[in-house]
Design a protein around this motif. Sequence first.
Motif, mmCIF file in Angstrom:
data_model
loop_
_atom_site.group_PDB
_atom_site.id
_atom_site.type_symbol
_atom_site.label_atom_id
_atom_site.label_comp_id
_atom_site.label_asym_id
_atom_site.label_seq_id
_atom_site.Cartn_x
_atom_site.Cartn_y
_atom_site.Cartn_z
ATOM 1 N N PRO A 256 24.852 53.933 67.201
ATOM 2 C CA PRO A 256 24.924 53.299 68.524
ATOM 3 C C PRO A 256 26.029 53.888 69.404
ATOM 4 C CG PRO A 256 24.940 51.626 66.811
ATOM 5 C CD PRO A 256 25.017 52.948 66.147
ATOM 6 N N LEU A 257 27.118 54.326 68.796
ATOM 7 C CA LEU A 257 28.200 54.918 69.569
ATOM 8 C C LEU A 257 27.754 56.231 70.217
ATOM 9 C CD1 LEU A 257 31.154 54.529 70.356
ATOM 10 C CD2 LEU A 257 31.778 55.889 68.363
ATOM 11 N N VAL A 258 27.066 57.076 69.458
ATOM 12 C CA VAL A 258 26.549 58.331 70.004
ATOM 13 C C VAL A 258 25.495 58.049 71.073
ATOM 14 C CG1 VAL A 258 25.220 60.411 69.442
ATOM 15 C CG2 VAL A 258 27.071 59.683 67.943
ATOM 16 N N GLY A 259 24.620 57.076 70.828
ATOM 17 C CA GLY A 259 23.606 56.713 71.807
ATOM 18 C C GLY A 259 24.202 56.177 73.097
ATOM 19 N N PHE A 260 25.288 55.425 72.978
ATOM 20 C CA PHE A 260 25.970 54.891 74.158
ATOM 21 C C PHE A 260 26.549 56.031 75.002
ATOM 22 C CE2 PHE A 260 29.455 52.741 76.401
ATOM 23 C CZ PHE A 260 28.753 51.679 76.956
ATOM 24 N N ARG B 179 24.556 60.039 84.540
ATOM 25 C CA ARG B 179 25.240 60.901 85.512
ATOM 26 C C ARG B 179 24.485 62.186 85.799
ATOM 27 N NH1 ARG B 179 31.523 60.218 83.652
ATOM 28 N NH2 ARG B 179 31.684 58.043 84.296
ATOM 29 N N LYS B 180 23.860 62.777 84.771
ATOM 30 C CA LYS B 180 23.263 64.104 84.936
ATOM 31 C C LYS B 180 21.752 64.090 85.138
ATOM 32 C CE LYS B 180 26.696 66.849 82.579
ATOM 33 N NZ LYS B 180 26.936 67.916 81.630
ATOM 34 N N GLU B 181 21.071 63.021 84.776
ATOM 35 C CA GLU B 181 19.613 62.994 84.821
ATOM 36 C C GLU B 181 19.116 61.779 85.603
ATOM 37 O OE1 GLU B 181 18.743 62.829 80.686
ATOM 38 O OE2 GLU B 181 19.160 64.943 80.373
ATOM 39 N N PRO B 182 19.049 61.879 86.924
ATOM 40 C CA PRO B 182 18.597 60.730 87.704
ATOM 41 C C PRO B 182 17.130 60.375 87.452
ATOM 42 C CG PRO B 182 18.992 62.627 89.130
ATOM 43 C CD PRO B 182 19.454 62.998 87.763
ATOM 44 N N ALA B 183 16.315 61.316 86.983
ATOM 45 C CA ALA B 183 14.909 61.022 86.714
ATOM 46 C C ALA B 183 14.743 60.152 85.477
ATOM 47 C CB ALA B 183 14.125 62.314 86.544
ATOM 48 N N GLY B 184 15.693 60.188 84.568
ATOM 49 C CA GLY B 184 15.609 59.396 83.350
ATOM 50 C C GLY B 184 16.466 58.148 83.387
ATOM 51 N N ARG B 185 16.699 57.626 84.581
ATOM 52 C CA ARG B 185 17.607 56.488 84.753
ATOM 53 C C ARG B 185 17.178 55.265 83.940
ATOM 54 N NH1 ARG B 185 21.604 54.733 87.889
ATOM 55 N NH2 ARG B 185 21.652 52.530 88.484
ATOM 56 N N GLY B 186 15.914 54.928 83.957
ATOM 57 C CA GLY B 186 15.433 53.744 83.233
ATOM 58 C C GLY B 186 15.654 53.852 81.735
ATOM 59 N N MET B 187 15.369 55.026 81.201
ATOM 60 C CA MET B 187 15.565 55.217 79.759
ATOM 61 C C MET B 187 17.046 55.225 79.405
ATOM 62 S SD MET B 187 12.587 57.930 78.830
ATOM 63 C CE MET B 187 12.688 58.890 80.326
ATOM 64 N N GLY C 205 16.292 64.736 78.614
ATOM 65 C CA GLY C 205 16.541 64.739 77.173
ATOM 66 C C GLY C 205 17.639 63.799 76.729
ATOM 67 N N LEU C 206 18.737 63.743 77.469
ATOM 68 C CA LEU C 206 19.842 62.870 77.082
ATOM 69 C C LEU C 206 19.453 61.402 77.207
ATOM 70 C CD1 LEU C 206 22.740 64.789 78.868
ATOM 71 C CD2 LEU C 206 22.215 64.776 76.435
ATOM 72 N N SER C 207 18.706 61.070 78.249
ATOM 73 C CA SER C 207 18.277 59.689 78.451
ATOM 74 C C SER C 207 17.307 59.256 77.361
ATOM 75 C CB SER C 207 17.617 59.538 79.822
ATOM 76 O OG SER C 207 18.496 59.920 80.836
ATOM 77 N N ILE C 208 16.380 60.144 77.013
ATOM 78 C CA ILE C 208 15.429 59.828 75.943
ATOM 79 C C ILE C 208 16.156 59.672 74.617
ATOM 80 C CG2 ILE C 208 13.502 60.764 74.603
ATOM 81 C CD1 ILE C 208 12.486 62.012 77.208
ATOM 82 N N ALA C 209 17.101 60.557 74.342
ATOM 83 C CA ALA C 209 17.861 60.478 73.085
ATOM 84 C C ALA C 209 18.643 59.171 73.015
ATOM 85 C CB ALA C 209 18.797 61.668 72.960
ATOM 86 N N SER C 210 19.214 58.735 74.125
ATOM 87 C CA SER C 210 19.965 57.484 74.145
ATOM 88 C C SER C 210 19.056 56.301 73.840
ATOM 89 C CB SER C 210 20.625 57.306 75.513
ATOM 90 O OG SER C 210 21.220 56.032 75.607
#
Length: 129
Positions: free
Chosen positions: A71-75, A83-91, A49-54
């Motif tokens: 952009p600041l929140v997305g960054f 750090r927390k979601e290795p499955a969403g690394r690309g996103m 979820g965090l990776s997708i939101a970013s």
Amino acid sequence: MSDDQYPGQGNQGQHQPQYAQQQPQYAPAPQYGQPTHVTVGYQPAPPRGLSIASMVLGLVSVVLGFTFLVPLVGFVLGIVGLRKEPAGRGMAVTGLILNGLFVVGWALLVIFVIGIGAAGIATSGTSGA
């Protein structure tokens, strides 16, 4: 022939019951629609979820790049997602790049505006009579 040759036919005086020949028993055929028990090592998908939101906030920043906060929140979400979601690394990396470009762009714009303002104040004080 002797009675010893055929053991089932000795004692002619006794009546032995005749049994009907039994049909072989088969297992019942499986019915359609009944669940079969298959065990597969299924694991639910890890959270992203965090990776997708970013990444989404980075894309929103491209389309609607008039804010500094998005952009600041997305960054920040991209850093936490890495750090927390290795499955969403690309996103998360995509979100970091897009949001990072806009954060740096906004920072350069603010520095440029402050620089022009400071230069305007410095020149306006010397041209007075």
